[in-house]
Design a protein around this motif. Structure first.
Motif, short mmCIF file in Angstrom:
data_model
loop_
_atom_site.label_atom_id
_atom_site.label_comp_id
_atom_site.label_asym_id
_atom_site.label_seq_id
_atom_site.Cartn_x
_atom_site.Cartn_y
_atom_site.Cartn_z
N ASN A 1 29.91 35.52 36.42
CA ASN A 1 30.63 36.54 36.92
C ASN A 1 30.45 36.33 38.71
O ASN A 1 29.39 36.31 38.96
CB ASN A 1 29.96 38.03 36.54
N ILE A 2 31.62 36.53 39.14
CA ILE A 2 31.63 36.52 40.73
C ILE A 2 32.06 38.04 41.11
O ILE A 2 32.68 38.26 40.87
CB ILE A 2 32.67 35.65 41.28
N PHE A 3 31.00 38.34 42.11
CA PHE A 3 31.21 39.55 42.61
C PHE A 3 30.90 39.70 43.94
O PHE A 3 30.12 38.77 44.66
CB PHE A 3 30.59 40.68 41.73
N PHE A 4 31.45 40.79 44.76
CA PHE A 4 30.95 40.98 46.27
C PHE A 4 30.08 41.80 46.23
O PHE A 4 30.04 42.92 45.89
CB PHE A 4 32.48 41.56 46.79
N ASP A 5 29.13 41.53 46.81
CA ASP A 5 27.76 42.25 47.15
C ASP A 5 28.05 42.91 48.50
O ASP A 5 28.13 42.65 49.49
CB ASP A 5 26.62 41.34 47.19
N GLN A 6 28.05 44.48 48.22
CA GLN A 6 28.46 45.10 49.51
C GLN A 6 27.18 45.37 50.33
O GLN A 6 27.35 45.28 51.58
CB GLN A 6 28.78 46.55 48.87
N GLU A 7 26.07 45.12 49.91
CA GLU A 7 24.84 45.30 50.81
C GLU A 7 24.81 43.86 51.58
O GLU A 7 24.54 43.87 52.82
CB GLU A 7 23.46 45.44 49.92
N ASP A 8 24.58 42.79 51.09
CA ASP A 8 24.76 41.50 51.52
C ASP A 8 26.03 41.29 52.40
O ASP A 8 26.17 40.06 53.08
CB ASP A 8 24.13 40.48 50.71
N THR A 9 27.04 41.83 51.95
CA THR A 9 28.32 41.56 52.44
C THR A 9 28.80 40.02 51.98
O THR A 9 29.19 39.23 52.81
CB THR A 9 28.60 41.90 53.86
N CYS A 10 28.65 39.50 50.81
CA CYS A 10 29.11 38.17 50.69
C CYS A 10 29.28 38.12 49.10
O CYS A 10 29.04 38.96 48.31
CB CYS A 10 27.99 37.29 51.15
N LEU A 11 29.87 36.80 48.83
CA LEU A 11 30.25 36.57 47.42
C LEU A 11 28.87 36.19 46.52
O LEU A 11 28.09 35.40 47.25
CB LEU A 11 31.26 35.63 47.03
N LYS A 12 28.69 36.64 45.47
CA LYS A 12 27.65 36.13 44.64
C LYS A 12 28.03 35.69 43.27
O LYS A 12 29.24 36.27 42.80
CB LYS A 12 26.44 37.02 44.73
N ALA A 13 27.08 34.99 42.59
CA ALA A 13 27.55 34.88 41.11
C ALA A 13 26.21 35.05 40.45
O ALA A 13 25.07 34.80 40.66
CB ALA A 13 27.70 33.06 41.12
N CYS A 14 26.61 35.58 39.16
CA CYS A 14 25.47 35.64 38.12
C CYS A 14 25.73 35.26 36.75
O CYS A 14 27.08 35.25 36.72
CB CYS A 14 25.16 37.26 38.28
N ILE A 15 24.84 35.43 35.72
CA ILE A 15 25.22 35.34 34.38
C ILE A 15 25.69 36.75 34.00
O ILE A 15 25.24 37.53 34.35
CB ILE A 15 23.95 34.75 33.67
N TYR A 16 26.84 36.61 33.35
CA TYR A 16 27.55 37.92 33.13
C TYR A 16 26.70 38.73 31.84
O TYR A 16 26.71 38.07 30.87
CB TYR A 16 28.91 37.75 32.51
N GLN A 17 26.35 39.75 32.50
CA GLN A 17 25.58 40.90 31.57
C GLN A 17 25.99 42.31 31.77
O GLN A 17 26.42 42.51 33.06
CB GLN A 17 24.24 40.58 31.65
N GLN A 18 25.90 43.21 31.10
CA GLN A 18 26.42 44.58 31.30
C GLN A 18 25.14 45.29 32.06
O GLN A 18 25.68 46.12 32.69
CB GLN A 18 26.66 45.20 29.92
N THR A 19 23.97 44.94 32.00
CA THR A 19 22.93 45.56 32.46
C THR A 19 22.37 44.78 33.77
O THR A 19 22.96 44.50 34.49
CB THR A 19 21.92 45.88 31.47
#
Length: 235
Positions: free
Chosen positions: A86-104
């Motif tokens: 999952n690729i998402f924009f981290d509002q706190e660090d103001t950058c794109l990040k990648a993670c293993i997709y999980q609901q929690t």
């Protein structure tokens, strides 16, 4: 300032084994149907929600293309399924990040990601080694009132250079400011009126042109050149 080397290569040649991965792709080449199929194949539910917020077709294509490049490279390197990332924009660090997709809880992936897009062209920079990374591209438009913009927004020393050297310098300073803002995680509005030259000293600065676009990249890696991989297709 180091050298940018545009090189057309197959997507299979893109690898995170190198210090810096830099790719460019023209998402205008995708039809709406192709974009929709790729979105179904690549995007997580969270990413699909973000895609649905994009109104313009060009913006949708840019979103799918950028996420596809990131996810395909990471999936190959980490031997994961594309939809497991999952690729998402981290509002706190103001950058794109990648993670293993999980609901929690999110299992973050140790990769630096920075993207830029303009008129359908998508630029993606990724690195497992860099801790500070910024990239930007901007279409060079001779008809734009670039000198007036420089005099209004830029520092006086930057404007003097532009008055002497012309349009190319205007766009180079523009992309450097944008890339720097991403690398140091500051709003671009704070940098527009500053002379950024002294702020570039801690970075390796790589700039060049591709088609009618100016490109700048900043990294903390001591590299002498960056190969810009021009992608004709996505996988």
């Amino acid at each position: 300032m180091e050298t940018l080397l545009p090189t057309t290569r197959d997507f299979k040649a893109v690898s995170l084994d190198t210090a810096l991965c830099l790719c460019i792709f023209d998402s205008n080449a995708l039809s709406q149907r192709q974009m929709e199929v790729l979105a179904d194949n690549w995007l997580t539910a969270d990413e699909t929600q973000t895609l649905d917020k994009r109104r313009l077709l060009t913006a949708k294509k840019e979103f799918v293309a950028s996420r596809g490049i990131i996810k395909l490279v990471l999936a190959r390197h980490l031997q994961l399924d594309v939809k497991a990332i999952n690729i998402f924009f981290d509002q706190e660090d103001t950058c794109l990040k990648a993670c293993i997709y999980q609901q929690t809880d999110r299992e973050m992936l140790p990769v630096q990601i920075c993207i830029s897009h303009s008129h359908g062209l998508v630029l993606v920079a990724m690195s497992l080694q860099s801790s500070r990374l910024g990239v930007d591209l901007e279409q060079r438009k001779p008809e734009r009132r670039w000198l007036k913009l420089a005099r209004h927004f830029y520092h006086a020393r930057e404007t003097a250079r532009i008055e002497k050297e012309g349009m190319d310098t205007f766009y180079r300073i523009w992309t450097l400011k944008e890339a720097l803002a991403k690398a140091i995680k500051q709003p671009i509005a704070r940098l527009l009126s500053q002379d950024i030259q002294p702020m570039l000293d801690p970075f390796t600065v790589i700039s060049g042109q591709y088609r009618d676009f100016d490109i700048s990249l900043l990294t903390d890696l001591p590299i002498e050149q960056a190969e810009l991989t021009v992608l004709d297709s996505l996988g």
